[in-house]
Design a protein around this motif. Structure first.
Motif, PDB file in Angstrom:
ATOM      1  N   GLN B  94       3.027   7.851  12.051  1.00 21.59           N
ATOM      2  CA  GLN B  94       1.958   6.874  11.827  1.00 21.59           C
ATOM      3  C   GLN B  94       1.516   6.888  10.376  1.00 21.59           C
ATOM      4  O   GLN B  94       1.556   7.940   9.730  1.00 21.59           O
ATOM      5  CB  GLN B  94       0.748   7.208  12.708  1.00 21.59           C
ATOM      6  CG  GLN B  94       0.946   6.805  14.135  1.00 21.59           C
ATOM      7  CD  GLN B  94      -0.352   6.834  14.905  1.00 21.59           C
ATOM      8  OE1 GLN B  94      -1.227   7.630  14.603  1.00 21.59           O
ATOM      9  NE2 GLN B  94      -0.468   5.969  15.893  1.00 21.59           N
ATOM     10  N   PHE B  95       1.082   5.760   9.913  1.00 23.86           N
ATOM     11  CA  PHE B  95       0.643   5.605   8.524  1.00 23.86           C
ATOM     12  C   PHE B  95      -0.777   5.063   8.536  1.00 23.86           C
ATOM     13  O   PHE B  95      -1.087   4.118   9.251  1.00 23.86           O
ATOM     14  CB  PHE B  95       1.590   4.618   7.815  1.00 23.86           C
ATOM     15  CG  PHE B  95       1.197   4.302   6.416  1.00 23.86           C
ATOM     16  CD1 PHE B  95       1.696   5.066   5.370  1.00 23.86           C
ATOM     17  CD2 PHE B  95       0.341   3.241   6.133  1.00 23.86           C
ATOM     18  CE1 PHE B  95       1.339   4.777   4.061  1.00 23.86           C
ATOM     19  CE2 PHE B  95      -0.021   2.947   4.825  1.00 23.86           C
ATOM     20  CZ  PHE B  95       0.482   3.721   3.789  1.00 23.86           C
ATOM     21  N   LEU B  96      -1.652   5.684   7.767  1.00 24.36           N
ATOM     22  CA  LEU B  96      -3.048   5.249   7.750  1.00 24.36           C
ATOM     23  C   LEU B  96      -3.605   5.385   6.351  1.00 24.36           C
ATOM     24  O   LEU B  96      -3.634   6.479   5.801  1.00 24.36           O
ATOM     25  CB  LEU B  96      -3.859   6.134   8.717  1.00 24.36           C
ATOM     26  CG  LEU B  96      -5.343   5.828   8.893  1.00 24.36           C
ATOM     27  CD1 LEU B  96      -5.528   4.556   9.717  1.00 24.36           C
ATOM     28  CD2 LEU B  96      -6.049   7.003   9.553  1.00 24.36           C
ATOM     29  N   PRO B  97      -4.025   4.267   5.716  1.00 27.65           N
ATOM     30  CA  PRO B  97      -4.657   4.413   4.399  1.00 27.65           C
ATOM     31  C   PRO B  97      -6.054   5.004   4.557  1.00 27.65           C
ATOM     32  O   PRO B  97      -6.779   4.660   5.482  1.00 27.65           O
ATOM     33  CB  PRO B  97      -4.737   2.971   3.868  1.00 27.65           C
ATOM     34  CG  PRO B  97      -4.605   2.106   5.058  1.00 27.65           C
ATOM     35  CD  PRO B  97      -3.931   2.870   6.151  1.00 27.65           C
ATOM     36  N   LEU B  98      -6.393   5.929   3.667  1.00 29.54           N
ATOM     37  CA  LEU B  98      -7.720   6.547   3.734  1.00 29.54           C
ATOM     38  C   LEU B  98      -8.678   5.917   2.740  1.00 29.54           C
ATOM     39  O   LEU B  98      -9.881   5.888   2.959  1.00 29.54           O
ATOM     40  CB  LEU B  98      -7.607   8.060   3.470  1.00 29.54           C
ATOM     41  CG  LEU B  98      -6.780   8.839   4.481  1.00 29.54           C
ATOM     42  CD1 LEU B  98      -6.617  10.282   4.016  1.00 29.54           C
ATOM     43  CD2 LEU B  98      -7.411   8.810   5.872  1.00 29.54           C
ATOM     44  N   ASP B 102      -9.335  -1.651   3.798  1.00 29.67           N
ATOM     45  CA  ASP B 102      -9.257  -3.087   4.080  1.00 29.67           C
ATOM     46  C   ASP B 102      -8.249  -3.795   3.190  1.00 29.67           C
ATOM     47  O   ASP B 102      -7.880  -4.934   3.441  1.00 29.67           O
ATOM     48  CB  ASP B 102     -10.637  -3.729   3.906  1.00 29.67           C
ATOM     49  CG  ASP B 102     -11.637  -3.153   4.894  1.00 29.67           C
ATOM     50  OD1 ASP B 102     -11.172  -2.699   5.985  1.00 29.67           O
ATOM     51  OD2 ASP B 102     -12.846  -3.125   4.589  1.00 29.67           O
ATOM     52  N   ASP B 103      -7.798  -3.081   2.147  1.00 28.36           N
ATOM     53  CA  ASP B 103      -6.901  -3.736   1.183  1.00 28.36           C
ATOM     54  C   ASP B 103      -5.432  -3.400   1.405  1.00 28.36           C
ATOM     55  O   ASP B 103      -4.557  -4.054   0.861  1.00 28.36           O
ATOM     56  CB  ASP B 103      -7.275  -3.296  -0.243  1.00 28.36           C
ATOM     57  CG  ASP B 103      -8.731  -3.629  -0.555  1.00 28.36           C
ATOM     58  OD1 ASP B 103      -9.208  -4.660  -0.020  1.00 28.36           O
ATOM     59  OD2 ASP B 103      -9.379  -2.854  -1.286  1.00 28.36           O
ATOM     60  N   VAL B 104      -5.191  -2.322   2.156  1.00 29.01           N
ATOM     61  CA  VAL B 104      -3.792  -1.916   2.357  1.00 29.01           C
ATOM     62  C   VAL B 104      -3.476  -2.031   3.844  1.00 29.01           C
ATOM     63  O   VAL B 104      -4.201  -1.508   4.678  1.00 29.01           O
ATOM     64  CB  VAL B 104      -3.571  -0.464   1.867  1.00 29.01           C
ATOM     65  CG1 VAL B 104      -2.129  -0.025   2.137  1.00 29.01           C
ATOM     66  CG2 VAL B 104      -3.908  -0.339   0.390  1.00 29.01           C
ATOM     67  N   GLU B 126      -3.694  -5.193  -1.593  1.00 32.41           N
ATOM     68  CA  GLU B 126      -4.503  -6.121  -2.382  1.00 32.41           C
ATOM     69  C   GLU B 126      -4.861  -5.508  -3.717  1.00 32.41           C
ATOM     70  O   GLU B 126      -5.444  -6.151  -4.566  1.00 32.41           O
ATOM     71  CB  GLU B 126      -5.815  -6.457  -1.638  1.00 32.41           C
ATOM     72  CG  GLU B 126      -5.631  -7.090  -0.276  1.00 32.41           C
ATOM     73  CD  GLU B 126      -5.280  -8.569  -0.359  1.00 32.41           C
ATOM     74  OE1 GLU B 126      -5.463  -9.151  -1.440  1.00 32.41           O
ATOM     75  OE2 GLU B 126      -4.792  -9.107   0.652  1.00 32.41           O
ATOM     76  N   VAL B 127      -4.587  -4.159  -3.814  1.00 29.26           N
ATOM     77  CA  VAL B 127      -4.999  -3.472  -5.044  1.00 29.26           C
ATOM     78  C   VAL B 127      -3.788  -2.849  -5.723  1.00 29.26           C
ATOM     79  O   VAL B 127      -2.737  -2.667  -5.113  1.00 29.26           O
ATOM     80  CB  VAL B 127      -6.030  -2.356  -4.746  1.00 29.26           C
ATOM     81  CG1 VAL B 127      -7.339  -2.953  -4.274  1.00 29.26           C
ATOM     82  CG2 VAL B 127      -5.467  -1.367  -3.746  1.00 29.26           C
ATOM     83  N   SER B 128      -3.988  -2.492  -6.939  1.00 26.38           N
ATOM     84  CA  SER B 128      -2.961  -1.828  -7.702  1.00 26.38           C
ATOM     85  C   SER B 128      -3.529  -0.484  -8.153  1.00 26.38           C
ATOM     86  O   SER B 128      -4.641  -0.422  -8.659  1.00 26.38           O
ATOM     87  CB  SER B 128      -2.596  -2.713  -8.911  1.00 26.38           C
ATOM     88  OG  SER B 128      -1.509  -2.159  -9.583  1.00 26.38           O
TER      89      SER B 128
END
Lengths: 388, 461
Positions: B94-98, B102-104, B126-128
């Motif tokens: 599983q992959f989860l941005p911490l 809301d952007d990834v 949405e971000v860099s």
């Protein structure tokens, strides 16, 4: 043999022992100071109280630095259960602590991670189960000419097939006081561990289930087994430890200051206050003859076809005990009956040992003959057998 | 450490490095691809910032949660995750941005052909810039167990108890600086993780698997320990214990290296002077064994009896199952080995009986002292068709130990029987009696009782 190689090409072959503790004192970073010490065993003991596993304890002196120390313990050519290797801090158990034990893959080794509050020299006790130690127990007993006392010697024989040389070894057997010895790898050593002069009782046992009932019909003499009975009690100079099962060889002093071999038997495990019976041979100077003198059916019940279906009967037995020896003796007579039986009368005291065994202890004067006569009633018998 | 060991064995430095270095079995390859551009803009191999292992002992399953910091580009990013040589269940990854939650987002998960142990996440960002993510998965090959060291005092009245937890890693992967958590309890699994790992990335996660995964991840908790725990403290790690649903969770404080192929053992509880009862239990049978059956009977199994409660200086946690080695301290401080056995899981407030083994110095002997047939009855033809058997039985107990003992003797009976001289309190169940006695040091006792068994038409059951 262990090869141990440290930084700087320093090579030391520890040919003495295959159990080697290597001390690596580590700083907190990965750059460790390689302090190569091969601490000697300060103390070595072998415990054989539990016959299933030989338990070894050794004391070593470790030189520890403040912080985390890694102590490498490895063994080659010997079999040790790695998960049961223990270390105990003896000098500073509150400030020197075992933090973790690491087991490298595929190696007979482990690494203790020990934290010390300050630099110390710590005496530690390392313990483990060592495979390949085998022990057995044996006894040698010399009776005096009157056969009232025994010179009793207990031996332990230890075979060291562990692959390890055991020097300055204290052996705890659980059957005697601990003793010190040496055991080379592959060596077998027999040690006298206890020696006492103890009282002896002699018992002649004639068992109706094992001996012919009319020796006059036999072509050879019928011997009556002789037992030496010793008590493992403090009243008899033993009784501090149990006696392990083992072979007992019995000798007797002769008139010429030498002694003669009387016989041997397997002695059974004998707890404290228990009794060990050792059969030394058979006497042909005691002759026992057993006869059934009479048998009377004293109850009978028949079915409608007039066939006997249930009955009771009484038998009179006479056991004659002849003593051709020059001393009085007591002969134990064992007789066996099955099912519903009881003793109706007897010339001698008797004991029903269990539901199949009747026992008499009959004193017989020297050169005399004693008739033992008793009546047995068997009840509720059916033709061809018994109910129940 | 590992290089050390190899060097000591005289291997060249390079060999040591290859042998022990982190295997890189799990690698993250970040490919930030610009949508219409075939150029590979960025490839990075971010390190694990943190890793947490939650190891179960009832089944071969470990939840691995690792945190890494990725550098993402705005737009679509390809992230490859591969695990060759390990025992990871591909259905569980599983992959989860911490950060930038809301952007990834994960657009797709692809299992590319010809690459059995890898997957590619297609991410939309949405971000860099740097994004902290958590990757979790199940692996097999890690397990843990508990073992105990019980040391009786010379009088056998109290014992010291030390317990250890041991983690074994055969997962194919080394975890550096890992937080180690151990779950005590029995979880329900519908498929073995090792089987799922063997089937490779082709396995399609069934619904039930997803449901289970969520359940386990919930019970395994979310939070890593505080940052302060990160540094290796120069002290013994503490095993922090807490309840969790029907399970119990042990957290080994600090960060630990859990190397592939290695086992690590940490001290757990250590309690001194626990009062114990020397308890013996005999269930009959086993007579005439190994020549140890003497005239006084057969040896009886010895137990140390205590309770997992405060009175016994325990009671704050259940005791996981494991091997118990029982020793006794001699007057000089050294030990003798009494025996060892496997202990069951002991809940809080439950009795704990540590089996020590047969004690040849406590003997029990059964004797049928008398047996008589009585009350014969006859059928209409006058033939016997029923009767009673009256037995007089005797059990003798001999304690050759220098301390008093408690003994419990079970005896089973069959058929239509009546016991005489046995109190109602000694009836254990329909067919069993239990005699309990206290025998003094070097003491002996005989228990006599009668058994009447009705046979044939006399039998009513």
């Amino acid at each position: 043999m262990v090869k141990a190689v440290w930084e700087g090409g320093f090579r030391k072959a520890a040919a003495v022992s295959s159990l080697v503790a290597i001390l690596l004192v580590g700083m907190k970073t990965s750059a460790r100071v390689k302090l190569a010490t091969l601490p000697d065993r300060a103390f070595l003991s072998l415990s054989l109280e539990n016959p299933s596993r030989s338990f070894v304890q050794e004391e070593r002196i470790l030189t520890l630095q403040a912080g985390l120390n890694e102590v490498d313990f490895s063994w080659q050519g010997v079999r040790i259960d790695a998960s049961a290797v223990l270390i105990e801090m003896l000098d500073h158990p509150d400030s020197v602590k075992l933090v973790a034990v690491r087991y490298p893959p595929g190696e007979d080794a482990l690494v203790w991670e020990i934290v010390s509050a300050e630099p110390v020299t710590e005496r530690v006790r390392v313990s483990y189960f060592l495979n390949g130690i085998r022990e057995n127990y044996s006894y040698a007993a010399v009776a005096d000419t009157e056969e009232t006392r025994l010179d009793w010697r207990q031996y332990i024989r230890i075979e060291n097939a562990s692959g390890e040389r055991l020097e300055n070894l204290i052996v705890h057997t659980g059957i005697a006081d601990p003793y010190q010895t040496e055991l080379e790898a592959g060596e077998m050593r027999k040690t006298l561990v206890n020696k006492e002069r103890i009282p002896l009782r002699k018992r002649f046992v004639w068992d109706a289930a094992k001996k012919p009932h009319d020796p006059s019909k036999e072509k050879k003499n019928v011997g009556v087994p002789i037992f030496y009975v010793i008590e493992n009690s403090s009243a008899q100079a033993l009784g501090r430890y149990p006696l392990r099962a083992g072979k007992v060889r019995v000798y007797q002093e002769d008139a010429h200051g030498s002694n003669a071999f009387l016989g041997e038997d397997w002695g059974r495990y004998t707890p404290v206050n228990g009794e060990m019976e050792i059969q030394v041979g058979e006497s042909r100077d005691i002759v026992v003859t057993r006869k059934e003198i009479s048998r009377v059916r004293n109850f009978e019940r028949r079915d409608r076809d007039n066939r006997v279906v249930l009955y009771s009967e009484r038998s009179v037995y006479e056991v004659t005990i002849e003593n051709f020896r020059k001393e009085e003796c007591e002969v134990r007579v064992l007789d066996h009956f099955s099912e519903s039986w009881s003793v109706i009368e007897s010339t001698h005291p008797w004991e029903k040992v269990d539901s199949r065994t009747l026992r008499f202890d009959v004193p017989v004067p020297a050169g005399d003959s004693v008739p033992l006569r008793f009546t047995i009633e068997r009840r509720n018998l059916v033709p061809g057998g018994a109910l129940g | 450490m590992s290089a050390e060991r190899s060097r000591r064995r005289g291997e060249p430095r390079g060999a040591a490095r290859n042998r022990w270095r982190f295997s890189l079995a799990v690698t993250l390859v970040l490919l930030a691809t610009l949508a219409a551009d075939s150029r590979v803009g960025l490839v990075t191999l971010p390190r694990r910032d943190e890793v947490q292992l939650t190891i179960y002992n009832s089944a071969d399953i470990t939840l691995v949660r690792e945190r890494r910091t990725l550098t993402l580009s705005e737009g679509t990013n390809r992230l490859e995750f591969s695990w060759a040589g390990t025992l990871i269940d591909p259905t569980s990854v599983q992959f989860l941005p911490l950060t930038h939650r809301d952007d990834v987002s994960v657009r797709d998960i692809s299992f590319p052909p010809g690459a059995p142990n890898s997957l590619v996440w297609i991410l939309h960002s949405e971000v860099s810039g740097p994004v902290k993510v958590e990757i979790s998965y199940f692996t097999s090959g890690l397990n843990w167990g508990s073992d105990y060291e019980a040391v009786l005092d010379p009088k056998a009245a109290a014992m010291d108890l030390n317990s250890y937890v041991r983690v074994e890693n055969h997962s194919g992967e080394t975890y550096e600086d890992a937080q180690v958590r151990l779950v005590v309890g029995t979880i329900h699994l519908v498929e073995k993780i090792a089987d799922l790992a063997r089937r490779g990335g082709r396995a399609i996660p069934p619904k039930v698997q997803a449901k289970f995964r969520n359940a386990v991840q919930r019970t395994a908790g979310i939070e890593f320990l505080a940052e302060a725990e990160k540094a290796v403290p120069p002290a013994a790690p503490e095993i922090i214990k807490e309840g969790l649903s029907e399970y119990f969770l042990y957290t080994v404080s600090g960060k630990h290296k859990v190397e592939d192929g290695w086992s690590v053992r940490w001290p757990n509880i250590s309690v001194r002077d626990i009062p114990v009862e020397n308890f013996y239990r005999d269930r009959g049978g086993g007579i005439e064994r190994r020549g140890i059956e003497g005239p006084a009977g057969h040896p009886v199994r010895r137990y140390l009896k205590l309770k997992n409660d405060e009175e016994h200086k325990l009671g704050s946690e259940p005791l996981p199952d494991g091997t118990v080695h029982v020793y006794q301290r001699r007057q000089d401080g050294s030990r003798l080995f009494l025996g060892s056995s496997h202990s069951k899981y002991i809940p809080v407030d439950q009795d704990w009986e540590i089996e020590v083994g047969e004690d040849p110095d406590v003997l029990v002997k059964d004797v049928e002292k008398d047996k008589q047939v009585e009350n014969v009855v006859f059928n209409s033809r006058g033939r016997p068709n029923g009767y009673d058997v009256h037995q007089l039985r005797e059990i003798s107990i001999t304690n050759s130990r220098p301390f008093p003992i408690q003994i419990e003797i079970f005896r089973d009976f069959s058929g239509d029987f009546t016991l005489e001289g046995v109190s109602p309190a000694e009836k254990y169940d329909l067919d069993t009696v239990r005699f309990r006695r206290r025998i003094a040091a070097f003491g002996a006792e005989r228990i006599s009782f009668g058994v009447i068994t009705r046979k044939g038409v006399r039998a009513r059951r």
